[in-house]
Every structure is written in structure tokens, then in C-alpha cells.
Design an enzyme around this catalytic site. Structure first.
Site, PDB file in Angstrom:
ATOM      1  N   CYS A 252      -0.527  -1.798  15.826  1.00  0.00           N
ATOM      2  CA  CYS A 252      -0.601  -1.575  14.412  1.00  0.00           C
ATOM      3  C   CYS A 252      -1.001  -2.636  13.723  1.00  0.00           C
ATOM      4  O   CYS A 252      -0.698  -3.970  13.871  1.00  0.00           O
ATOM      5  CB  CYS A 252       1.039  -1.354  13.905  1.00  0.00           C
ATOM      6  SG  CYS A 252       1.438  -0.996  12.203  1.00  0.00           S
TER       7      CYS A 252
ATOM      8  N   GLU B  88       0.823  -1.325   0.096  1.00  0.00           N
ATOM      9  CA  GLU B  88      -0.035  -0.133   0.024  1.00  0.00           C
ATOM     10  C   GLU B  88       0.836   1.348   0.274  1.00  0.00           C
ATOM     11  O   GLU B  88       2.129   1.293   0.623  1.00  0.00           O
ATOM     12  CB  GLU B  88      -0.696  -0.049   1.303  1.00  0.00           C
ATOM     13  CG  GLU B  88      -1.939  -1.128   1.286  1.00  0.00           C
ATOM     14  CD  GLU B  88      -2.729  -0.864   2.594  1.00  0.00           C
ATOM     15  OE1 GLU B  88      -3.295  -1.841   3.109  1.00  0.00           O
ATOM     16  OE2 GLU B  88      -2.764   0.326   2.909  1.00  0.00           O
TER      17      GLU B  88
ATOM     18  N   CYS C  85       4.064  -4.243  16.670  1.00  0.00           N
ATOM     19  CA  CYS C  85       3.662  -3.370  17.418  1.00  0.00           C
ATOM     20  C   CYS C  85       2.284  -3.947  17.835  1.00  0.00           C
ATOM     21  O   CYS C  85       1.491  -4.073  16.758  1.00  0.00           O
ATOM     22  CB  CYS C  85       3.792  -1.863  16.928  1.00  0.00           C
ATOM     23  SG  CYS C  85       5.569  -1.415  16.907  1.00  0.00           S
TER      24      CYS C  85
ATOM     25  N   CYS D 166       5.347  -6.447   8.671  1.00  0.00           N
ATOM     26  CA  CYS D 166       6.500  -5.870   9.293  1.00  0.00           C
ATOM     27  C   CYS D 166       6.883  -6.876  10.657  1.00  0.00           C
ATOM     28  O   CYS D 166       5.900  -7.397  11.210  1.00  0.00           O
ATOM     29  CB  CYS D 166       5.964  -4.590  10.085  1.00  0.00           C
ATOM     30  SG  CYS D 166       7.370  -3.901  11.096  1.00  0.00           S
TER      31      CYS D 166
ATOM     32  N   CYS E 267       3.260   8.697   0.997  1.00  0.00           N
ATOM     33  CA  CYS E 267       3.458   7.591   2.130  1.00  0.00           C
ATOM     34  C   CYS E 267       3.880   6.367   1.561  1.00  0.00           C
ATOM     35  O   CYS E 267       2.816   5.681   1.006  1.00  0.00           O
ATOM     36  CB  CYS E 267       2.218   7.644   3.057  1.00  0.00           C
ATOM     37  SG  CYS E 267       2.451   6.693   4.700  1.00  0.00           S
TER      38      CYS E 267
ATOM     39  N   CYS F 162      -2.670   2.685   5.268  1.00  0.00           N
ATOM     40  CA  CYS F 162      -1.484   1.801   5.163  1.00  0.00           C
ATOM     41  C   CYS F 162      -1.732   0.462   5.980  1.00  0.00           C
ATOM     42  O   CYS F 162      -2.170   0.665   7.202  1.00  0.00           O
ATOM     43  CB  CYS F 162      -0.421   2.270   5.596  1.00  0.00           C
ATOM     44  SG  CYS F 162       0.114   3.219   4.162  1.00  0.00           S
TER      45      CYS F 162
HETATM   46  N1  SAH Z   1       7.690   1.047  11.033  1.00  0.00           N
HETATM   47  C1  SAH Z   1       8.237   2.673  11.103  1.00  0.00           C
HETATM   48  C2  SAH Z   1       7.316   3.365   9.923  1.00  0.00           C
HETATM   49  C3  SAH Z   1       6.111   2.869   9.614  1.00  0.00           C
HETATM   50  S1  SAH Z   1       4.811   3.073  10.872  1.00  0.00           S
HETATM   51  C4  SAH Z   1       7.665   3.061  12.403  1.00  0.00           C
HETATM   52  O1  SAH Z   1       7.083   2.432  13.060  1.00  0.00           O
HETATM   53  O2  SAH Z   1       8.124   4.095  12.730  1.00  0.00           O
HETATM   54  C5  SAH Z   1       4.354   4.816  10.721  1.00  0.00           C
HETATM   55  C6  SAH Z   1       3.706   5.233  12.137  1.00  0.00           C
HETATM   56  O3  SAH Z   1       2.485   5.024  12.378  1.00  0.00           O
HETATM   57  C7  SAH Z   1       4.610   4.866  13.303  1.00  0.00           C
HETATM   58  O4  SAH Z   1       4.853   6.131  13.971  1.00  0.00           O
HETATM   59  C8  SAH Z   1       3.424   4.413  14.319  1.00  0.00           C
HETATM   60  O5  SAH Z   1       3.597   4.436  15.709  1.00  0.00           O
HETATM   61  C9  SAH Z   1       2.081   4.969  13.748  1.00  0.00           C
HETATM   62  N2  SAH Z   1       1.162   3.947  14.045  1.00  0.00           N
HETATM   63  C10 SAH Z   1       0.845   2.818  13.738  1.00  0.00           C
HETATM   64  N3  SAH Z   1      -0.305   2.108  14.035  1.00  0.00           N
HETATM   65  C11 SAH Z   1      -1.063   3.104  14.666  1.00  0.00           C
HETATM   66  C12 SAH Z   1      -2.312   3.442  15.125  1.00  0.00           C
HETATM   67  N4  SAH Z   1      -3.058   2.503  15.274  1.00  0.00           N
HETATM   68  N5  SAH Z   1      -2.705   4.541  15.499  1.00  0.00           N
HETATM   69  C13 SAH Z   1      -1.878   5.836  15.162  1.00  0.00           C
HETATM   70  N6  SAH Z   1      -0.687   5.597  14.746  1.00  0.00           N
HETATM   71  C14 SAH Z   1       0.065   4.204  14.306  1.00  0.00           C
HETATM   72 FE1  SF4 Z   2       6.100  -2.100  11.919  1.00  0.00          FE
HETATM   73 FE2  SF4 Z   2       3.683  -1.070  12.531  1.00  0.00          FE
HETATM   74 FE3  SF4 Z   2       5.578  -1.054  14.492  1.00  0.00          FE
HETATM   75 FE4  SF4 Z   2       6.094   0.455  12.311  1.00  0.00          FE
HETATM   76  S1  SF4 Z   2       4.330   0.738  13.893  1.00  0.00           S
HETATM   77  S2  SF4 Z   2       7.389  -0.922  13.376  1.00  0.00           S
HETATM   78  S3  SF4 Z   2       5.052  -0.687  10.721  1.00  0.00           S
HETATM   79  S4  SF4 Z   2       4.434  -2.804  13.364  1.00  0.00           S
END
Ligand code: SAH
Ligand code: SF4
Length: 356
Positions: free
Chosen positions: A117, A90, A114, A110, A103, A331
Site C-alpha cells: 500500500c 485525498e 502494509c 497510516c 471514498c 488514494c
Molecule cells: N486501512 C483500511 C482502509 C483503507 S485501505 C484498510 O486497510 O482496510 C482500503 C483497501 O485498499 C484495503 O482493502 C487494502 O487492502 C486495499 N489496497 C491497498 N493497497 C492496494 C493495492 N496496491 N492494490 C489493491 N488494493 C490495495
Molecule cells: Fe493502512 Fe494501506 Fe494497510 Fe489500509 S492497506 S491499513 S491504508 S497501510
């Protein structure tokens, strides 16, 4: 079998033309056609001799990656791309201040996993090649002109795909390819400490964003298991290294606020201690609800109180309002929808990223 033109570095393109006795300006002409005018068929490059067009078509695959799905909301356009080498990825075009931000994803899935996420929840499939990363920007460019910023805030952890991400960034800033200003590119990492040190010395003048999301090592272990082996103290050292190597440039820290997890005044105080000696901008992002988890954002009064506590501690901080809940589910979601029910977004964080 012909190989993908999009995987070639500008140096490789130049060498290919030189090896065949073509003048160097031909190489630049072709690269400008592909990357700036978005030409996706050598036959359309009528400013080239017919024999050269035929030779290029025999040698290289110039087929663009076209979207399977396009989801348009008021200020975002989300594309789901099927890659010729397999897998779906995406990318999102986000309207911001009269220009667009692309973006992009760096991996399919990944491995950081997290808790909040959707991408992490879907598991890790593979890393993207530099050409697959550039293809996302080109697909977004085809929607219309005006892409000025690129943020690596789509699917994946850029620093788990270090070499390809760095190579893609070099091509984005190359005057022969996308010619983007490095200051308008932001690489966002969950905090892969050795890679941050390496990136600090890479000689690339892009912005760096770090997803902090926690004020203690224990919280980070729970929220971001895949990077928990790097303690916050080491993470901050790496960020200081980046800033020191870039004339004191601030690092943007993302802090996703989660009710009952990381939203207390103690958290704000610990954040202030972590960031005290670090040029920073702290972005507070209310959690976007994801269906696989019970985590949710604090209520608005608590968000405000947290923001004010950060301000009292002299943090350079902003709270990103979730105006446009339509950005929700960017995404990670389109792909997840196909695999089964899941809702999430990273685009909100991307949008909250200041654009250079
Ligand atoms: N993996 C990298 C880049 C992609 S994630 C990283 O984590 O920085 C990009 C951003 O989306 C990160 O700052 C993450 O904290 C945020 N993010 C992921 N899931 C989210 C959610 N459910 N609500 C708000 N922000 C979120
Ligand atoms: Fe991976 Fe999502 Fe964590 Fe970024 S926020 S490191 S994309 S699992």
C-alpha cells in the site's frame, strides 16, 4: 479566534442557538444550509436575520476545504485537499450504478505499513478530526449532487482513529447533517481486533469491511505488520461478534491477490475454513502495482483459478476486474507524487466494495 463550524456536533450547534435564545428551527436551518445545500458563507444564508448572520460569522469559521488538485478520469474524480490545520489528504468520488460513492481518508498516512500500500509506505502523519472527515464529503458534494455512499477506504486506518471516525459517522447519518443511510456507509479496517469488538457494540448500523489479504498469521505478519499482533483466529471472533450484533449481517472481506504470496489453492482452502462460520462476502482484488515494491498481481488465469477454487469451497466470492485501469493510483498517489515518486491506489478496493 473563530472556530470551525464543521467540528461541531448537531447537539453543540443546537445548544449554541439555545444559549443565545434563538428558536431551535434556526439551528436546523443553518445545519441544512451548510451540510445539504453546501453553503460556505453565512452571508449567503439570506433566510436568516442579518444580525444572526453577523453573529455566526463572528463566531464560526465556515471556509470550505477546497481542492489543490482535481484529477478526473472516466469514472472517478480524485481530490487532493490541503487542510487548514496542516497536511494534505485525498478523497475520491467514484461513479457507481447511477450514483456516487465518496471514498474518504481517516488519517494522513497510516501506521499499519502494509507491504502493498502506497499510503502505508508514506508513513504516518496524524489522525483527522471529524470535521476534516466530513469536509471531504462536502468537497465531493460540491462537484455535483448524487453522493449516496461513503466508504472509509482512503488513506489511513479508521480504527486507529476510532473516536473521530465514529463521531464522523454519527454526523453523516444525523438527519440534521448529511442524513445518509447507515447501510450506505462502509468502514474498512485492516483488522484492529479490540476496535472491531467495540464497534460491534457502538449501535451504528453501517457496513463493516475487513482487509484480510492473508490466509495465515505468517502471511499477515509479512503483509500487514501493524496489525500482526492480532491472530486471524481473534480477528474472526471479532467479525462474528459484529455480525451477531447486527442480525447476522455479513462482513465484506477484501483479499488483495499477490503473485506467489497468497494466491495458491491452499490459500483458498484456508480462507474457506476461516470464513466457514462467518456471514461474509469475499472480494478478491488483483494487486494494483505500487512502485516501491516488486509485488504484483497474479496473471489472469491464476486469478480465475483462485476464484473458482473459492467457489468450490462454497465461499460467497467475487473477483473485481480491473476494468478502468484509469482508477489506478487514487488514494495515496496524489500526495505521494508531491513527496516523490510513488504510485498506488485504494480506490480500486473502494470501487470493488458493493455499494450497500
Ligand atoms: N486501512 C483500511 C482502509 C483503507 S485501505 C484498510 O486497510 O482496510 C482500503 C483497501 O485498499 C484495503 O482493502 C487494502 O487492502 C486495499 N489496497 C491497498 N493497497 C492496494 C493495492 N496496491 N492494490 C489493491 N488494493 C490495495
Ligand atoms: Fe493502512 Fe494501506 Fe494497510 Fe489500509 S492497506 S491499513 S491504508 S497501510
Amino acid at each position: 479566534m473563530s472556530h470551525s463550524f464543521y467540528e461541531l456536533t448537531p447537539e453543540q450547534v443546537t445548544a449554541w442557538f439555545a444559549d443565545r435564545g434563538h428558536p431551535p428551527y434556526r439551528a436546523r436551518q443553518v445545519m441544512a444550509g451548510v451540510y445539504r445545500r453546501g453553503v460556505s458563507d453565512f452571508a449567503q444564508m439570506t433566510d436568516l436575520p442579518a444580525a444572526l448572520r453577523a453573529e455566526l460569522a463572528r463566531e464560526f469559521d465556515l471556509r470550505p476545504v477546497t481542492p489543490d488538485r482535481v484529477v478526473q478520469t472516466s469514472d472517478t474524480t480524485k481530490l487532493l485537499l490541503s487542510l487548514p490545520a496542516g497536511g494534505q489528504v485525498e478523497c475520491v468520488r467514484i461513479a457507481m450504478d447511477g450514483a456516487f460513492t465518496a471514498c474518504v481518508s481517516s488519517q494522513i498516512g497510516c501506521a499499519v505499513n502494509c507491504a502493498f500500500c502506497a499510503t502505508g509506505h508514506g508513513g504516518y502523519e496524524r489522525s483527522l478530526t471529524p470535521g476534516e472527515i466530513l469536509a471531504q464529503v462536502l468537497a465531493i458534494n460540491r462537484l455535483g449532487p448524487g453522493v449516496r455512499n461513503v466508504v472509509f477506504m482512503g488513506m489511513g486506518e479508521p480504527f486507529h482513529n476510532y473516536a473521530n471516525v465514529v463521531s464522523a459517522v454519527r454526523r453523516m447519518v444525523s438527519p440534521d447533517l448529511l442524513a445518509l443511510s447507515p447501510r450506505r456507509i462502509t468502514v474498512s479496517t485492516a483488522g484492529v481486533v479490540p476496535a472491531i469488538h467495540r464497534y460491534a457494540e457502538e449501535g451504528l448500523a453501517t457496513e463493516l469491511a475487513v482487509s484480510l489479504n492473508a490466509s495465515t498469521d505468517e502471511q499477515r505478519r509479512q503483509l500487514m505488520p501493524g496489525v500482526a499482533r492480532y491472530p486471524l483466529a481473534q480477528l474472526m471472533e471479532a467479525c462474528q461478534h459484529f455480525s451477531a450484533a447486527h442480525h447476522g449481517r455479513p462482513v465484506t472481506f477484501a483479499y488483495v491477490l499477490i503473485e506467489g504470496v497468497n494466491d495458491t489453492f491452499d490459500d483458498a482452502e484456508r480462507l474457506a475454513r476461516l470464513l466457514k462460520h462467518q456471514p461474509h462476502h469475499l472480494n478478491l482484488i488483483p494487486l494494483n502495482r505500487v512502485t516501491h515494491s516488486a509485488l504484483r498481481a497474479p496473471a489472469y488465469p491464476r486469478l480465475r483459478a483462485f476464484l473458482q477454487a473459492c467457489r468450490r469451497h462454497k465461499l460467497n466470492v467475487s473477483l473485481r476486474h480491473s476494468k478502468g485501469e484509469d482508477i489506478e493510483a487514487a488514494c495515496g498517489q496524489l500526495r505521494a507524487e508531491r513527496a516523490g515518486p510513488a504510485v498506488s491506489t485504494n480506490a480500486k478496493a473502494a470501487r470493488s466494495q458493493r455499494s450497500g
